[in-house]
Design a protein around this motif. Sequence first.
Motif, mmCIF file in Angstrom:
data_model
loop_
_atom_site.group_PDB
_atom_site.id
_atom_site.type_symbol
_atom_site.label_atom_id
_atom_site.label_comp_id
_atom_site.label_asym_id
_atom_site.label_seq_id
_atom_site.Cartn_x
_atom_site.Cartn_y
_atom_site.Cartn_z
ATOM 1 N N SER A 177 33.364 0.769 46.977
ATOM 2 C CA SER A 177 31.973 1.194 46.813
ATOM 3 C C SER A 177 31.854 2.051 45.564
ATOM 4 O O SER A 177 31.941 3.272 45.619
ATOM 5 N N THR A 178 31.680 1.395 44.430
ATOM 6 C CA THR A 178 31.647 2.080 43.137
ATOM 7 C C THR A 178 30.369 1.756 42.383
ATOM 8 O O THR A 178 29.959 0.601 42.306
ATOM 9 N N LEU A 179 29.752 2.792 41.850
ATOM 10 C CA LEU A 179 28.613 2.645 40.948
ATOM 11 C C LEU A 179 29.083 3.054 39.567
ATOM 12 O O LEU A 179 29.398 4.220 39.336
ATOM 13 N N LYS A 180 29.145 2.104 38.628
ATOM 14 C CA LYS A 180 29.525 2.426 37.257
ATOM 15 C C LYS A 180 28.290 2.936 36.531
ATOM 16 O O LYS A 180 27.300 2.217 36.380
ATOM 17 N N VAL A 181 28.355 4.178 36.091
ATOM 18 C CA VAL A 181 27.214 4.791 35.418
ATOM 19 C C VAL A 181 27.272 4.515 33.927
ATOM 20 O O VAL A 181 26.306 4.063 33.311
ATOM 21 N N THR A 182 28.427 4.785 33.309
ATOM 22 C CA THR A 182 28.659 4.531 31.887
ATOM 23 C C THR A 182 30.092 4.036 31.727
ATOM 24 O O THR A 182 30.825 3.872 32.706
ATOM 25 N N ASP A 183 30.499 3.829 30.493
ATOM 26 C CA ASP A 183 31.880 3.430 30.231
ATOM 27 C C ASP A 183 32.867 4.570 30.483
ATOM 28 O O ASP A 183 34.074 4.362 30.475
ATOM 29 N N GLN A 184 32.343 5.787 30.690
ATOM 30 C CA GLN A 184 33.207 6.946 30.889
ATOM 31 C C GLN A 184 33.101 7.577 32.279
ATOM 32 O O GLN A 184 33.952 8.372 32.653
ATOM 33 N N ILE A 185 32.058 7.225 33.026
ATOM 34 C CA ILE A 185 31.836 7.855 34.324
ATOM 35 C C ILE A 185 31.397 6.821 35.354
ATOM 36 O O ILE A 185 30.516 5.999 35.083
ATOM 37 N N ALA A 186 32.026 6.885 36.532
ATOM 38 C CA ALA A 186 31.607 6.090 37.678
ATOM 39 C C ALA A 186 31.566 7.003 38.892
ATOM 40 O O ALA A 186 32.156 8.087 38.901
ATOM 41 N N MET A 187 30.854 6.555 39.922
ATOM 42 C CA MET A 187 30.830 7.293 41.180
ATOM 43 C C MET A 187 31.276 6.377 42.303
ATOM 44 O O MET A 187 30.748 5.270 42.457
ATOM 45 N N THR A 188 32.256 6.829 43.089
ATOM 46 C CA THR A 188 32.768 6.044 44.201
ATOM 47 C C THR A 188 32.615 6.827 45.497
ATOM 48 O O THR A 188 32.868 8.030 45.531
ATOM 49 N N THR A 189 32.218 6.123 46.545
ATOM 50 C CA THR A 189 32.047 6.763 47.851
ATOM 51 C C THR A 189 33.032 6.218 48.887
ATOM 52 O O THR A 189 32.977 6.617 50.042
ATOM 53 N N SER A 190 33.919 5.334 48.483
ATOM 54 C CA SER A 190 34.907 4.785 49.415
ATOM 55 C C SER A 190 36.237 5.525 49.293
ATOM 56 O O SER A 190 36.560 6.112 48.256
ATOM 57 N N LYS A 191 37.013 5.486 50.376
ATOM 58 C CA LYS A 191 38.247 6.259 50.485
ATOM 59 C C LYS A 191 39.342 5.752 49.557
ATOM 60 O O LYS A 191 40.259 6.499 49.198
#
Length: 219
Positions: free
Chosen positions: A127-141
């Motif tokens: 469960s990953t949201l790629k925001v930019t080429d340098q930052i992503a947000m993941t909510t999975s373990k």
Amino acid sequence: MRSMAKLDTTPDDSPARKSSAKAGADSPPLNLTNHFLIAMPSMLDPVFGGTVVYLCEHNANGALGVVINKPTDMTMQVLFDRIDLKLEISPGLGFDDPIADRPVMFGGPVQVERGFVLHAPIKSYSSTLKVTDQIAMTTSKDVLEEVAHGSGPQRILVSLGCSGWSAGQLESEIVHNGWLTVAADPAIIFELPIAERFAAAVNLLGISPYMLTAESGRA
């Protein structure tokens, strides 16, 4: 004290009114994805006062972000113990302190029982949201499993909870001088000590935190 709004007496069918309406319709919606929200002194909310929020997503439906400068009492070691992960290595990941001793952040008042991980997007997890080429947000373990095993991203910020706004809510708070906004710098999230992040975010605007007042804002 907030000044009273000026009464608009322009007729609804006037050229000026029609021109203004057309300009509003033609204006693109505000998109602050990959921006910092910097709490203004007027932000007296005990949750958001003095915070910097990194916005991972912002569109017509609302906004989602993570506070990056509000640590909890929980360390990464305690978090790993609670989710039954064994920390096999204890390196310093861009900081002087080992990862086990680093605090888990308070990301915001929404879903406070859930983990949100900002990290370098070296790969996509469940469960990953790629925001930019340098930052992503993941909510999975699975991202934390790789961090524990030493194969995860080197740049990480782990938080419990996130910050959310419904459609139009954030825009209203900005208009009422609740937040300053500025394009985000990943180094502030991943490299600076927590205590330095607020001032560093303000400095991106070319001003000092001491120059902030409760009466001015910038969207």
